[in-house]
Scaffold this motif. Structure first.
Motif, short mmCIF file in Angstrom:
data_model
loop_
_atom_site.label_atom_id
_atom_site.label_comp_id
_atom_site.label_asym_id
_atom_site.label_seq_id
_atom_site.Cartn_x
_atom_site.Cartn_y
_atom_site.Cartn_z
N UNK A 1 73.91 10.63 -12.97
CA UNK A 1 73.79 10.69 -14.50
C UNK A 1 72.23 10.77 -14.63
N UNK B 1 78.16 3.02 -15.72
CA UNK B 1 79.13 2.73 -16.87
C UNK B 1 80.51 3.23 -15.92
N UNK C 1 71.76 3.44 -20.51
CA UNK C 1 73.12 3.45 -21.21
C UNK C 1 74.00 4.84 -20.94
N UNK C 2 75.03 4.91 -21.67
CA UNK C 2 76.03 5.88 -21.42
C UNK C 2 75.95 6.96 -22.51
N UNK C 3 75.63 8.39 -21.93
CA UNK C 3 75.28 9.34 -23.12
C UNK C 3 76.46 10.20 -22.95
N UNK C 4 77.50 9.74 -22.42
CA UNK C 4 78.94 10.50 -22.51
C UNK C 4 78.56 12.12 -22.00
N UNK C 5 77.58 12.20 -20.81
CA UNK C 5 77.73 13.74 -20.42
C UNK C 5 78.91 13.99 -19.58
N UNK C 6 79.41 13.10 -18.98
CA UNK C 6 80.70 13.45 -18.08
C UNK C 6 80.03 13.62 -16.47
N UNK C 7 78.74 13.77 -16.22
CA UNK C 7 78.66 14.05 -15.01
C UNK C 7 79.08 12.94 -13.93
N UNK D 1 86.77 9.43 -17.14
CA UNK D 1 85.88 8.99 -18.17
C UNK D 1 86.56 8.14 -19.01
N UNK E 1 85.83 4.65 -19.34
CA UNK E 1 84.82 4.15 -20.02
C UNK E 1 84.95 3.98 -21.42
N UNK F 1 74.05 -2.58 -24.11
CA UNK F 1 73.91 -1.19 -24.11
C UNK F 1 75.28 -0.66 -24.92
N UNK G 1 75.30 1.47 -28.29
CA UNK G 1 75.92 2.82 -28.36
C UNK G 1 77.20 2.75 -29.47
N UNK H 1 66.58 4.82 -20.80
CA UNK H 1 67.15 5.37 -20.14
C UNK H 1 66.16 6.30 -18.97
N UNK I 1 65.86 5.94 -14.58
CA UNK I 1 65.81 7.08 -13.68
C UNK I 1 64.00 7.52 -13.45
N UNK J 1 77.90 18.83 -13.22
CA UNK J 1 76.98 18.91 -14.15
C UNK J 1 77.34 18.70 -15.66
N UNK J 2 76.64 18.18 -16.17
CA UNK J 2 77.04 17.94 -17.72
C UNK J 2 76.60 19.15 -18.55
N UNK K 1 75.00 18.07 -24.08
CA UNK K 1 75.16 16.50 -23.78
C UNK K 1 73.43 16.20 -23.18
N UNK L 1 78.37 18.08 -29.08
CA UNK L 1 78.74 16.86 -28.23
C UNK L 1 78.82 15.30 -28.99
N UNK M 1 81.39 12.41 -28.37
CA UNK M 1 81.26 11.42 -27.74
C UNK M 1 81.12 10.03 -28.78
N UNK N 1 84.27 8.49 -28.19
CA UNK N 1 84.30 7.81 -26.61
C UNK N 1 83.47 6.47 -26.71
#
Lengths: 247, 249
Positions: free
Chosen positions: A169, A175, A213-219, A230, A233, B37, B41, B110, B114, B128-129, B133, B202, B206, B209
């Motif tokens: 992520x 998440x 937090x979750x950015x819903x990228x799906x990685x 997913x 989530x 979080x 969101x 975020x 990281x 990979x995303x 996104x 996206x 999202x 979701x």
């Protein structure tokens, strides 16, 4: 087969790390990735150098101990495969392979490729359990659970807690892990009485551990060796809303 | 009269309270949810969908450009002459500020989660995303810059007057037609619409979701972002093109 390795070496959590080049001359394509590293370590020890530290345990793809980011992919380029189940036949002779630890603020490096994933344990301690005394196993037909529900719970329970989702992520979000644990229990009657406080406590602990937090990228879904979906989530988010409204 | 013991879980959420309907407990519950979080969101998703609704109606309204100057000007006049417009504008500003403020806060957090930049995964790898996104914060900021410029050009731009059926009103059509006679402006506008397209493609999916409405069974909801982005982005894309080629006369 001959391989060029770029491996992350770091003496300790506070030390600065860097990549170091190694080469393995006669690795077999039948070796697993971890066996290849064992092979490298043996040669390093024979030369009087320090062995590369990495995490591993069952080597059967079920314990979640192995990690590694291989060429940018948590658990390597194969889908639905943990590092221990990755074999060298997936690489070509003469390949350069970049090996790094999982990177996240919540997963400090212990040494080299080994990271501290106890943040996950603390999330589990915050609510990933049923606190009822279950006693003996009940008679099988006493609690009826639909086939679809049972399958979904089982799919979520497949999570081995390795942390590949965090490593994949861009936000180092946990998440997918938390949602798998929450889903597994929320779907079943045994987990039902505590579902509200469970999801609140686990999410609160997750935030406290500095996961993003979750950015819903799906990685995460793509990197998961157990192919946790997913959908979990979405269920976690749903559980949080439910917990805030209903309880 | 029982013994009052306050039980709270990790997030400060009151548990086991017999008088949980009291306002103070409702406050505690809200704080616990919105402090997480997931709750934040949730708000980003709600406000994002609100803003999506706005861009959709904005796009649909602008389709009147194809009908003609009078229809377009009349629409603009009707829209701005009702007092309800102020309520709508305040609502829009609240939606926008919440969306912007929360996403900036979360993006900062975020980044901190990281410490090392995520590896750029090779393009032939499935782990990979999507591009959209991964660049939401950037595309969002670009849309913000565009929106400010857009307001300056049109809402606060030159005020031409015209009369439709004897009623004096602003000739917004003339301003639009003039602006889109400039090649560079039309080109810039089209680029911005592509950015809006990626943000929506996206963001719209999202949002569902984050609200917890997605499931593997609902394939349409998963594709809804792309469909919505094609609809809105496409609509906004053809309008400047039409005005450039046919709007001058």
């Amino acid at each position: 087969m001959k391989l060029h390795l770029k491996i992350w070496r770091q003496k300790g959590p506070q030390e600065a790390g860097s990549f170091k080049d190694y080469s393995v001359d006669n690795a077999s394509e039948h070796m697993s990735f971890l066996e290849m590293l064992d092979f490298l370590n043996t040669s390093l020890v024979q030369k009087g150098e320090e062995a590369v530290q990495f995490d591993h345990d069952c080597r059967e793809g079920i314990c979640g101990s192995c990690s590694l980011v291989i060429n940018g992919n948590p658990h390597g380029p194969e889908t639905g495969t943990a590092t221990c189940q990755l074999h060298m036949r997936k690489f070509k002779d003469g390949d350069t392979i970049v090996i790094e630890p999982f990177r996240a603020k919540a997963f400090p490096v212990i040494r080299d490729l080994s990271v501290n994933r106890t943040a996950f344990d603390r999330i589990m301690e915050a609510g990933g359990f049923c606190s009822v005394n279950t006693g003996n196993a009940p008679e099988a037909n006493a609690i009826l659970i639909g086939k679809e529900t049972a399958e979904k719970a089982m799919d979520s329970a497949a999570c081995i807690g390795c942390g590949a989702c965090v490593a994949a992520c861009k936000n180092a979000s946990a998440m997918l892990f938390v949602s798998a644990k929450v889903s597994q229990l929320a779907l079943l009657p045994q987990g039902n009485p505590e579902r509200g406080r469970r999801v609140r406590n686990m999410v609160a602990q997750m935030d406290q551990e500095m996961f993003g937090a979750c950015s819903n990228t799906g990685s995460c879904e793509a990197a998961c060796p157990k192919e946790i979906k997913l959908e979990n989530i979405a269920r976690l988010n749903r559980e949080m809303v439910r917990a805030a409204w209903v309880e | 009269m029982g013994l009052e013991i306050e039980f709270k879980d990790l997030s400060g959420y009151p548990i086991g309270q017999s008088n949980w309907k009291q306002a103070s407990y409702t406050m505690m519950k809200c704080k616990s949810f919105l402090g997480s979080s997931v709750g934040q969101k949730f708000l980003v998703a709600i406000t994002g969908l609100g803003l999506s609704g706005f861009v959709l109606t904005h796009m649909l309204g602008n389709l009147l450009l194809f009908v003609g100057p009078d229809a377009y000007n009349l629409y603009g006049h009707k829209l701005t002459s009702t007092p309800l417009i102020y309520i709508a504008e305040v609502g829009l500003i609240v939606l926008f500020l919440t969306h912007f403020g929360l996403t900036m806060k979360l993006t900062r957090e975020n980044r901190a989660s990281r410490p090392v930049a995520p590896n750029q995964l090779p393009s032939n790898v499935v782990k990979r995303a999507s591009f959209a996104s991964r660049t939401m914060a950037l595309s969002g900021l670009m849309i913000l810059a565009f929106a400010v410029l857009h307001l300056v050009t049109f809402k606060f731009g030159t005020y031409y007057e015209t009369t439709v059926d004897g009623v004096p009103m602003r000739d917004l059509y003339r301003l639009v037609a003039e602006e889109f006679q400039k090649e560079w402006y039309t080109a810039f506008y089209l680029v911005c619409m592509v950015i809006l397209f990626t943000h929506l493609s996206h963001g719209f999916t999202a949002a569902f979701q984050s609200l917890g409405l997605q499931s593997s069974r609902n394939k349409l909801l998963k594709r809804s972002g792309f469909i919505f982005a094609v609809l809105v982005g496409g609509g906004f894309f053809i309008q400047p093109l039409y005005m450039y080629f046919w709007g001058g006369n």
